[in-house]
Design a protein around this motif. Structure first.
Motif, PDB file in Angstrom:
ATOM      1  N   LYS A   6       0.855  -1.185   0.000  1.00 34.98           N
ATOM      2  CA  LYS A   6       0.000   0.000   0.000  1.00 34.98           C
ATOM      3  C   LYS A   6       0.884   1.226   0.000  1.00 34.98           C
ATOM      4  O   LYS A   6       1.892   1.288   0.691  1.00 34.98           O
ATOM      5  N   ARG A   7       0.482   2.211  -0.744  1.00 32.49           N
ATOM      6  CA  ARG A   7       1.274   3.403  -0.919  1.00 32.49           C
ATOM      7  C   ARG A   7       1.158   4.277   0.302  1.00 32.49           C
ATOM      8  O   ARG A   7       0.065   4.551   0.772  1.00 32.49           O
ATOM      9  N   ASP A  11       4.050   9.927   1.101  1.00 32.01           N
ATOM     10  CA  ASP A  11       4.950   9.758  -0.036  1.00 32.01           C
ATOM     11  C   ASP A  11       4.244  10.183  -1.314  1.00 32.01           C
ATOM     12  O   ASP A  11       4.805  10.878  -2.169  1.00 32.01           O
ATOM     13  N   PHE A  12       3.003   9.780  -1.440  1.00 33.01           N
ATOM     14  CA  PHE A  12       2.240  10.127  -2.630  1.00 33.01           C
ATOM     15  C   PHE A  12       2.041  11.632  -2.717  1.00 33.01           C
ATOM     16  O   PHE A  12       2.129  12.232  -3.797  1.00 33.01           O
ATOM     17  N   GLU A  14       3.953  13.858  -1.646  1.00 34.74           N
ATOM     18  CA  GLU A  14       5.200  14.471  -2.071  1.00 34.74           C
ATOM     19  C   GLU A  14       5.429  14.266  -3.558  1.00 34.74           C
ATOM     20  O   GLU A  14       5.924  15.153  -4.256  1.00 34.74           O
ATOM     21  N   GLU A  15       5.026  13.072  -4.045  1.00 39.69           N
ATOM     22  CA  GLU A  15       5.186  12.822  -5.481  1.00 39.69           C
ATOM     23  C   GLU A  15       4.340  13.794  -6.290  1.00 39.69           C
ATOM     24  O   GLU A  15       4.771  14.295  -7.337  1.00 39.69           O
ATOM     25  N   ALA A  18       6.032  17.047  -6.390  1.00 38.06           N
ATOM     26  CA  ALA A  18       7.146  17.013  -7.341  1.00 38.06           C
ATOM     27  C   ALA A  18       6.644  17.133  -8.756  1.00 38.06           C
ATOM     28  O   ALA A  18       7.207  17.864  -9.586  1.00 38.06           O
ATOM     29  N   HIS A  19       5.537  16.413  -9.047  1.00 43.71           N
ATOM     30  CA  HIS A  19       4.943  16.476 -10.385  1.00 43.71           C
ATOM     31  C   HIS A  19       4.576  17.901 -10.741  1.00 43.71           C
ATOM     32  O   HIS A  19       4.858  18.395 -11.843  1.00 43.71           O
ATOM     33  N   ALA A  21       5.711  20.626  -9.564  1.00 44.90           N
ATOM     34  CA  ALA A  21       6.901  21.477  -9.769  1.00 44.90           C
ATOM     35  C   ALA A  21       7.472  21.272 -11.168  1.00 44.90           C
ATOM     36  O   ALA A  21       7.788  22.232 -11.885  1.00 44.90           O
ATOM     37  N   LEU A  22       7.567  19.988 -11.563  1.00 49.07           N
ATOM     38  CA  LEU A  22       8.121  19.687 -12.891  1.00 49.07           C
ATOM     39  C   LEU A  22       7.240  20.268 -13.991  1.00 49.07           C
ATOM     40  O   LEU A  22       7.727  20.840 -14.993  1.00 49.07           O
ATOM     41  N   GLU A  23       5.940  20.107 -13.816  1.00 47.17           N
ATOM     42  CA  GLU A  23       5.003  20.613 -14.835  1.00 47.17           C
ATOM     43  C   GLU A  23       5.117  22.118 -14.940  1.00 47.17           C
ATOM     44  O   GLU A  23       5.111  22.679 -16.042  1.00 47.17           O
ATOM     45  N   PHE A  43      -3.545  19.593 -13.675  1.00 50.79           N
ATOM     46  CA  PHE A  43      -3.536  18.366 -12.870  1.00 50.79           C
ATOM     47  C   PHE A  43      -4.946  17.929 -12.481  1.00 50.79           C
ATOM     48  O   PHE A  43      -5.296  16.753 -12.553  1.00 50.79           O
ATOM     49  N   LEU A  49      -7.812  13.316  -5.610  1.00 46.64           N
ATOM     50  CA  LEU A  49      -6.938  12.226  -6.022  1.00 46.64           C
ATOM     51  C   LEU A  49      -6.284  11.567  -4.814  1.00 46.64           C
ATOM     52  O   LEU A  49      -6.208  10.341  -4.719  1.00 46.64           O
ATOM     53  N   ARG A  52      -8.862   9.411  -3.151  1.00 47.79           N
ATOM     54  CA  ARG A  52      -9.133   8.160  -3.863  1.00 47.79           C
ATOM     55  C   ARG A  52      -7.969   7.197  -3.732  1.00 47.79           C
ATOM     56  O   ARG A  52      -8.147   5.997  -3.608  1.00 47.79           O
ATOM     57  N   SER A  53      -6.774   7.727  -3.774  1.00 49.24           N
ATOM     58  CA  SER A  53      -5.618   6.856  -3.609  1.00 49.24           C
ATOM     59  C   SER A  53      -5.619   6.231  -2.211  1.00 49.24           C
ATOM     60  O   SER A  53      -5.315   5.056  -2.040  1.00 49.24           O
TER      61      SER A  53
ATOM     62  N   GLN B  33       5.313  12.838 -14.365  1.00 57.96           N
ATOM     63  CA  GLN B  33       5.033  13.971 -15.245  1.00 57.96           C
ATOM     64  C   GLN B  33       5.635  13.735 -16.624  1.00 57.96           C
ATOM     65  O   GLN B  33       5.033  14.069 -17.644  1.00 57.96           O
ATOM     66  N   HIS B  51      -4.172  13.487 -15.320  1.00 50.56           N
ATOM     67  CA  HIS B  51      -3.086  13.164 -14.410  1.00 50.56           C
ATOM     68  C   HIS B  51      -3.542  12.328 -13.224  1.00 50.56           C
ATOM     69  O   HIS B  51      -2.807  11.487 -12.731  1.00 50.56           O
ATOM     70  N   GLN B  59      -0.129   3.509  -9.600  1.00 50.00           N
ATOM     71  CA  GLN B  59      -0.208   2.780  -8.326  1.00 50.00           C
ATOM     72  C   GLN B  59      -0.622   1.337  -8.556  1.00 50.00           C
ATOM     73  O   GLN B  59      -0.098   0.406  -7.941  1.00 50.00           O
ATOM     74  N   TRP B  71      12.846   7.027  -5.826  1.00 44.05           N
ATOM     75  CA  TRP B  71      13.052   8.477  -5.824  1.00 44.05           C
ATOM     76  C   TRP B  71      14.408   8.803  -6.444  1.00 44.05           C
ATOM     77  O   TRP B  71      15.406   8.148  -6.210  1.00 44.05           O
TER      78      TRP B  71
END
Lengths: 897, 116
Positions: A6-7, A11-12, A14-15, A18-19, A21-23, A43, A49, A52-53, B33, B51, B59, B71
């Protein structure tokens, strides 16, 4: 599948950051203005999201349940008084029900502790009235509404005939021999005996603890007498030592060798009596004192119905099939035993009953009373639930804003209702846990109260079944009283609810008060029941006895079991009476063949020469000692009572009571008339005295005709006698002097059943006592709960309507009118409650009718007291809030917003 | 006020999205991304990936152990979580690709040649 990898939500998150920021970087490089905002737009809904995750692969309902439980516990902690009170109330209700269920199980449901009890069958017969072919009947019979007169006793020959039929895999016979005197290691003691056939232990599939059971070889004529002990008897007298085998004990003066010990936990086939010794069937007549003087062999007499039988079904053979086969054998045989037309006309028919619960006498007598008790306890629980539902509704109303807020934030109605229900279930769980203590205490209390109820040892215990029932009740009550607020909450409207109304809508809280009439109705049932039972008890206690039981000590002694016979027995008893009279503090002493008002009676057939109407009539008979009547203080209306001159060799005399004289004797002076006994030899006695009527058998039956005889003149049936000693002071003080007197005469004759006569008579109404006490306790409890509920509802209503009342008073309403207004509403609830309750009271009166004595349940006067009690208590409860309402200061009320 | 359910839309794309992700990762590890960008660009802007659905798909694939995640640091020194194919993932990719090609050929046969 569910918990694999399970995630981690952090952590998710933070991901995602990060997404974004990159976008944003890429969009910036493409020249888009405000890249962060654009990235977020592209997004979509981050929070959704993440939710749901998070929810993926989790059982949402388990999460929500945990939330609900935590929330519920927190709110319970915030109002400790309410939680404690509610838990206590529930504990009482559930505990009472569990305690009574343990009795229900002990009486009605529990099977014999043998392997495969459901294969056992009990032999019985049914007939209209008493079948004439059963000239002597030793045993119990009762009336079954569907079959007529039923009993389980058969002639010995029938056992041989029916066991020859191979439809059953085992057939065995037994006879409860009652108490016998066992002499073990010099000590004489009264024990319960059972005479069994050789197939008894094998038929029941019992494995002896040591040694063996009674075998077919023990039934051969001339075989040595053996005895099998019960486990508890072996524990108490032989210390569970194996050297008990082979020892000799004397049972009613006959030696028997110990051959084995029954398994632990097996106490016989009659659930009400613990059997201590098992003896071979062929010794029944010689050992049992009441068969002692029967002239013929009870084994050969085809008209002596005494033996009980059970069998074991073969696998695959149904009870009906076996019944049909055995009934055919039986009817073929019993027809040949009938000698007259009258006997042939009414032959008993055979049928089988399930033997899983052993001999069913106890269940027959006690199942209805026990169910009535269970009903009473159930009513208490219902009242408690109604009360709690009311309280929960009020609390839910106070939390209206919170609930509506949750609706506004997106909770579904079902979700909120579930949460309220969980809180109720938590409350009931707390009550349920606490109820175990109450159940245990209640069961102990009931056992103590039930002492003397039908003279039975109850084996009620708090086993797993009871706890399971308790848990089920807990869940049920939680649902019951949680349903109301949960449903109510889902009907709240969003917009209008959030505003706090100054004026409480009367219809709103009246609806919440709808449960109060229900509580009042249920309480009325209990109060009416209590009043009926109490009246029954006092009626019974007021029944004139016809003799004086005060300060009388009673006990039984059986010289026959110690080996005395005939004249020797007469001398023994006479000596005993002399010794008893010699004890300091004894006013008088006397003996009789059985005790007055103990549920026993003995009958015989007499004729009055010269009176054709009184030919071979059955009448009760009692054999008494000299000066019996003055000892028990039954007045002699005419003539004299017995004295020492009425000995064995003197002419036979009798004393009759007034009822007998009126019914059977010839008109004129009763003294000197003759009474002929229709027993062998047909002795004729002359009447020397007439006694006033007294109760013989039970408090509930009217005085009946009785013939009293002098016991020295009836040697054939003389065995055990009941002795009565009237003392100057407290009767139990004489207990040890009496024991010493008997012991000094002969140590082999034990003192049996030592009790006070008043205590013994009291025990015959043990059930009425139990009912009156319990129902009164329950009624009191119910009344308290209902009244508190009424008070709570009214007080709450007044507090909600403080503003309205303040306005009214400010506008000029007089205080009296305010009080009247509050009282009017309470009166409406009370009247509704009584109206609902009356039909139920009438109905339940029909149910308990058989337990009442001279208290008609549908007598309107019987209802007056309960209804008055209820109305007065309810009005008192309503009075306080009404008075408070009248004292509302309008300025305060209007400022309270 | 229950939340809107987007599952109907997602159900249709689930199978295809998985395939697209696996194919994109064939050429080397990427972060989320990057995968979205790649699919967008390589399909000539036909597929615009939502997205949210992408991450749920990632997942799912990670749970099935078809892809692996770690990471790392991106080209412009940003922290990012990189996904790569596992051996199992490669097998699945091959299987799903041949399935898809079969379906596409069958569709082509039915629809007939493109009208000029």
């Amino acid at each position: 599948m569910f918990f694999r990898r399970k995630r981690n939500p952090e952590d998710f998150a933070e991901e995602i950051r990060a997404h974004l920021a990159l976008e944003a970087d890429e969009l910036a490089s493409e020249g888009v203005a405000d890249p962060q905002a654009a990235a977020r737009r592209a997004f979509g809904n981050v929070t959704a999201l993440r939710e749901r995750s998070y929810e993926r692969g989790r059982w949402a309902w388990a999460d929500e349940l945990r939330q609900d439980v935590r929330y519920g516990l927190r709110s319970m902690r915030k109002s400790p008084a309410y939680t404690a009170g509610a838990a206590l109330l529930l504990a009482l209700g559930i505990g009472a029900n569990t305690a009574i269920y343990s009795f229900v199980e002990a009486v009605v449901l529990r099977s014999l502790p043998v392997p495969d009890p459901n294969f056992l069958v009990l032999f019985k017969w049914s007939a209209k009235g008493n079948p004439k072919v059963a000239r002597h009947h030793s045993g119990e019979s009762h009336t079954d509404p569907s079959r007529g007169n039923v009993a389980g006793n058969f002639p010995y020959r029938a056992f041989e005939v029916l066991s020859a039929n191979s439809v059953l895999s085992d057939t065995f016979a037994f006879f409860g021999g009652g108490d016998v005197t066992a002499l073990v290691q010099g000590r004489a003691e009264r024990v319960q005996s059972m005479f069994v056939s050789g197939g008894f232990f094998s038929g029941l599939r019992l494995t002896p603890a040591i040694g063996r059971g009674i075998d077919p070889q023990d039934e051969r004529a001339g075989a040595p007498g053996v005895v099998v002990l019960s486990y508890s008897y072996w524990q108490n007298h032989f210390g569970e030592r194996a050297d008990a085998l082979g020892q000799t004990i004397l049972v009613n003066n006959t030696p028997f060798i110990v051959a084995g010990v029954a398994p632990k936990g097996f106490v016989g086939l009659d659930t009400s009596i613990d059997t201590h010794v098992y003896l071979p069937l062929r010794f029944c007549q010689s050992v049992r004192s009441s068969f002692a003087n029967v002239p013929d062999s009870i084994y050969a007499d085809n008209h002596w119905y005494w033996l009980q039988m059970m069998g074991r079904l073969r696998p695959g053979v149904s009870l009906r099939r076996a019944e049909a086969a055995l009934a055919a054998s039986w009817s073929g045989w019993v027809g040949t035993t009938a000698e007259t037309e009258a006997e042939r006309a009414n032959l008993p028919s055979f049928y089988l009953m399930s033997g899983a619960t052993g001999v069913d006498i106890l269940r027959f007598y006690l199942s209805r009373p026990v169910f009535v008790l269970a009903g009473m306890a159930g009513l208490i629980l219902l009242i408690a639930c109604a009360n709690l539902a009311n309280l929960q509704l009020s609390r839910a109303a106070a939390r209206r804003r919170e609930i509506l807020l949750r609706f506004g934030l997106g909770a579904s109605r079902w979700r909120v209702a579930r949460q309220l229900l969980t809180e109720s279930l938590l409350l009931s769980a707390a009550g349920g846990a606490l109820s175990v203590c109450f159940a245990w205490a209640g069961m102990r209390g009931l056992l103590a109260l039930a002492q003397g109820w039908q003279d039975v040892t109850f084996r009620a215990e708090l086993n797993w079944n009871c706890l399971a029932v308790s848990a089920a009740l807990t869940a049920l009550t939680g649902l019951l009283f949680g349903m109301a607020p949960a449903l109510h909450a889902t009907r709240l409207q969003l917009a209008s609810g959030l505003r706090e109304p100054r004026i409480g809508r009367p219809s709103d809280w009246l609806r919440r008060g709808a449960l109060v009439p229900v509580q009042i109705a249920l309480s009325l049932m209990l109060v009416a029941g209590a009043s009926l039972f109490v009246r029954t008890l006092s009626n019974l206690r007021a029944v004139p006895l016809g003799f004086n039981p005060g300060r009388v000590l009673a006990f039984e002694a059986d010289a026959y079991q110690a080996g005395y016979k005939g004249e020797a027995m007469v001398r023994f008893y006479a000596d005993l009476l002399d010794r008893l009279r010699a004890i300091p503090g004894v006013h008088a002493a006397a003996a009789s063949s059985y005790s007055l008002v103990a549920g026993d009676r003995s009958g015989t057939s007499v004729s009055i020469p010269g009176n054709p109407a009184a030919s071979k009539v059955r009448t009760s008979v009692m054999w008494v000692s000299p000066e019996f009547f003055s000892a028990v203080q039954i007045p002699i209306a005419l003539g004299r009572e017995f004295n020492d001159r009425d000995s064995t060799s003197a002419p036979m005399v009798v004393v009759v009571n007034e009822a007998f004289a009126a019914k059977h004797l010839l008109p004129g002076n009763p003294i000197g008339q003759s009474v002929r006994f229709e027993s062998p030899g047909q002795p004729i006695a002359s009447v020397v005295g007439v006694a006033r009527d007294s109760l013989l058998h039970s408090l509930k039956s009217a005085p009946e005709p009785v013939v009293f005889g002098a016991y020295p003149q009836q040697l054939k049936r003389l065995t055990r006698m009941t002795f009565m000693v009237r003392s100057a002071g407290e009767p139990l003080v004489l207990a040890s002097p009496v024991r010493r007197a008997v012991d000094s005469l002969d140590s082999r004759v034990p003192v049996l059943a030592l009790r006070t006569l008043e205590g013994q008579i009291g025990n015959t109404i043990g059930q009425e006592r139990l009912f009156a006490f319990l129902c009164s306790v329950f009624a009191g409890l119910a009344l308290v709960i209902a009244v508190v509920g009424l008070y709570g509802t009214l007080a709450y209503g007044v507090s909600r309507r403080t503003g309205e009342i303040g306005v009214r008073i400010a506008l000029g309403a007089r205080r009296g009118r305010v009080v009247a207004m509050i009282l009017r509403e309470s009166v409406a609830m009370i009247v509704a409650g009584v109206a609902i309750g009356l039909p139920f009271v009438w109905f339940s009166g029909k149910v308990i009718g058989t337990f009442l004595f001279r208290a008609a349940p549908d007598d309107p006067r019987a209802l007056v007291t309960p209804v008055l009690v209820l109305i007065v208590s309810a009005l008192l409860a309503a009075g306080l809030p009404a008075w408070r309402a009248a004292r509302i200061d309008p300025m305060q009320a209007l400022r309270h917003e | 006020m229950p939340t809107r359910k987007e599952d109907d839309r997602v159900a249709l794309l689930q199978g295809t999205l998985d395939l697209l992700i696996l194919r994109t990762l064939l050429l080397g590890p990427r972060h989320g991304q990057g995968i979205a960008r790649a699919i967008q660009q390589n399909s000539e802007e036909v597929f615009l990936v939502d997205h949210g659905s992408l991450y749920l798909a990632l997942q799912r694939l990670e749970e099935k152990e078809w892809i692996d995640a770690k990471w790392g640091v991106s080209e412009n020194n940003r922290k990012a979580r990189f996904y790569s194919l596992t051996a199992k993932g490669r097998e699945q990719l091959a299987e799903k690709t041949s399935q898809w090609r079969r379906v596409a050929r069958a569709m082509g046969l039915i629809l007939g040649p493109e009208e000029a």
